[in-house]
Design an enzyme around this catalytic site. Sequence first.
Site, short mmCIF file in Angstrom:
data_model
loop_
_atom_site.label_atom_id
_atom_site.label_comp_id
_atom_site.label_asym_id
_atom_site.label_seq_id
_atom_site.Cartn_x
_atom_site.Cartn_y
_atom_site.Cartn_z
N ALA A 41 1.07 -0.88 0.63
CA ALA A 41 0.20 -0.04 -0.23
C ALA A 41 0.88 1.03 -0.14
O ALA A 41 0.57 2.47 1.02
CB ALA A 41 -0.79 0.16 1.24
N HIS A 46 7.13 5.73 1.72
CA HIS A 46 7.82 4.09 0.99
C HIS A 46 8.83 4.81 -0.07
O HIS A 46 10.54 4.08 -0.35
CB HIS A 46 7.22 3.13 0.53
CG HIS A 46 6.43 2.32 1.58
ND1 HIS A 46 4.50 3.00 1.60
CD2 HIS A 46 5.95 1.74 2.56
CE1 HIS A 46 3.64 2.73 2.67
NE2 HIS A 46 5.46 1.79 3.71
N GLN A 70 3.17 -9.20 13.28
CA GLN A 70 3.35 -8.08 14.35
C GLN A 70 1.57 -7.61 14.20
O GLN A 70 1.50 -6.42 14.33
CB GLN A 70 4.78 -7.35 13.50
CG GLN A 70 3.21 -6.68 11.85
CD GLN A 70 5.15 -6.13 11.82
OE1 GLN A 70 5.96 -6.04 10.75
NE2 GLN A 70 4.68 -4.50 11.38
N GLN A 162 11.55 1.28 15.77
CA GLN A 162 11.24 0.46 15.25
C GLN A 162 12.77 0.33 14.46
O GLN A 162 13.47 -0.18 14.50
CB GLN A 162 10.21 0.29 14.08
CG GLN A 162 10.63 -0.60 12.79
CD GLN A 162 9.34 -0.64 12.22
OE1 GLN A 162 8.81 -1.52 11.73
NE2 GLN A 162 9.66 -0.18 10.48
P1 AMP Z 1 5.40 0.02 5.90
O1 AMP Z 1 4.94 -0.25 4.47
O2 AMP Z 1 4.30 0.50 7.22
O3 AMP Z 1 5.92 -0.94 7.12
O4 AMP Z 1 6.82 0.65 6.75
C1 AMP Z 1 7.75 0.27 5.64
C2 AMP Z 1 8.76 1.02 5.79
O5 AMP Z 1 8.29 2.86 5.25
C3 AMP Z 1 8.95 1.51 6.80
O6 AMP Z 1 10.98 1.90 7.25
C4 AMP Z 1 8.42 2.67 7.92
O7 AMP Z 1 9.12 3.62 8.74
C5 AMP Z 1 9.02 3.79 6.60
N1 AMP Z 1 7.72 4.72 6.61
C6 AMP Z 1 6.38 4.66 6.49
N2 AMP Z 1 6.18 6.01 6.15
C7 AMP Z 1 6.83 6.33 6.26
C8 AMP Z 1 6.69 8.03 6.02
N3 AMP Z 1 5.81 8.90 6.30
N4 AMP Z 1 7.63 8.97 5.86
C9 AMP Z 1 8.93 7.75 5.40
N5 AMP Z 1 9.29 6.50 5.80
C10 AMP Z 1 8.03 6.09 6.10
#
Ligand code: AMP
Length: 295
Positions: A41, A46, A70, A162
């Site tokens: 998503a 990302h 998780q 994290q």
């Molecule tokens: P997730 O898909 O939510 O597990 O996130 C995957 C990676 O994207 C993780 O390292 C998150 O910290 C990073 N991430 C999610 N949202 C953001 C954002 N708004 N800005 C920067 N990195 C993000």
Amino acid sequence: MPPIGADSQIEVARSIESLRARVDGWRADKLTVGFVPTMGALHRGHLSLIAKAASLADRVVASIFVNPKQFAPGEDLASYPRQEARDLELLASAGCQLAYLPDAAVMYPPGFQTSVAVAELSKGLCGESRPHFFGGVATVVCKLLNQARPDIAVFGEKDFQQLLVIKRMVRDLDMPVEIVGAPIVREADGLAMSSRNAYLSAEERKRAGALNRVIADVARDLENGARVDTALRSGRAALEAAGLTKIDYLEARSAENLTPLGPGPLAGAPARVFAAIFVGKARLIDNWPVGGDRG
Ligand code: AMP
């Protein structure tokens, strides 16, 4: 978002063997490999991690895996947004050469029984209301890094706790990879981008915009010498006044090891303001540095 190019090309691996075959091939050609784990998503946050990985390594692998370990029962595992075809196009146009999409049976085959726990850093903040969470994250990231064997891996500061948990795990377990943090990417009103923002109604989305403003104000007050207890009390009041009444936590902690700070003024070591709130069906998190770079 970059334009979705109809001609963008990306290779997809769904098994550890095909992931390793491609990465080993790059290694044989003396190319370095960057890795970005995600749950899909995808949004610009990302994609900024992909761009950072591409700036630091010759080839970029991104994983998309909604990790059941998780999520607690009753959380949003089943409803977590899934949009594989679009994600693959976005990854390709952001400079990612290989998408790794294992399914749960590849990641957790029958008999799986090992878990990774990063004891202290997993306590408090998100670890308080989601006690299963960091164990699940550390376990899956440990596996993903062992599977892909990258030179570097990029994680967002959006999930700051994290990021520190993963850095600690890699150091403690002597894993041969460099963990790189990347700044938070925000919407026009400052709301941190998140796949879970899709859960918000228009009215909730508008209200959620106050979260980043409040934690930025708390950080500024602390920078200006306010007591931590006073700044956090005003922050809580400001969240409630903005209609964000379901506060999971609002805290000031060390940016280096997450030690709680206060109640008096900060002593000068790097600090960050951390918050989590519930809005409608979403639980939103954000954090803001005290002084220094605005993240
Ligand atoms: P997730 O898909 O939510 O597990 O996130 C995957 C990676 O994207 C993780 O390292 C998150 O910290 C990073 N991430 C999610 N949202 C953001 C954002 N708004 N800005 C920067 N990195 C993000």
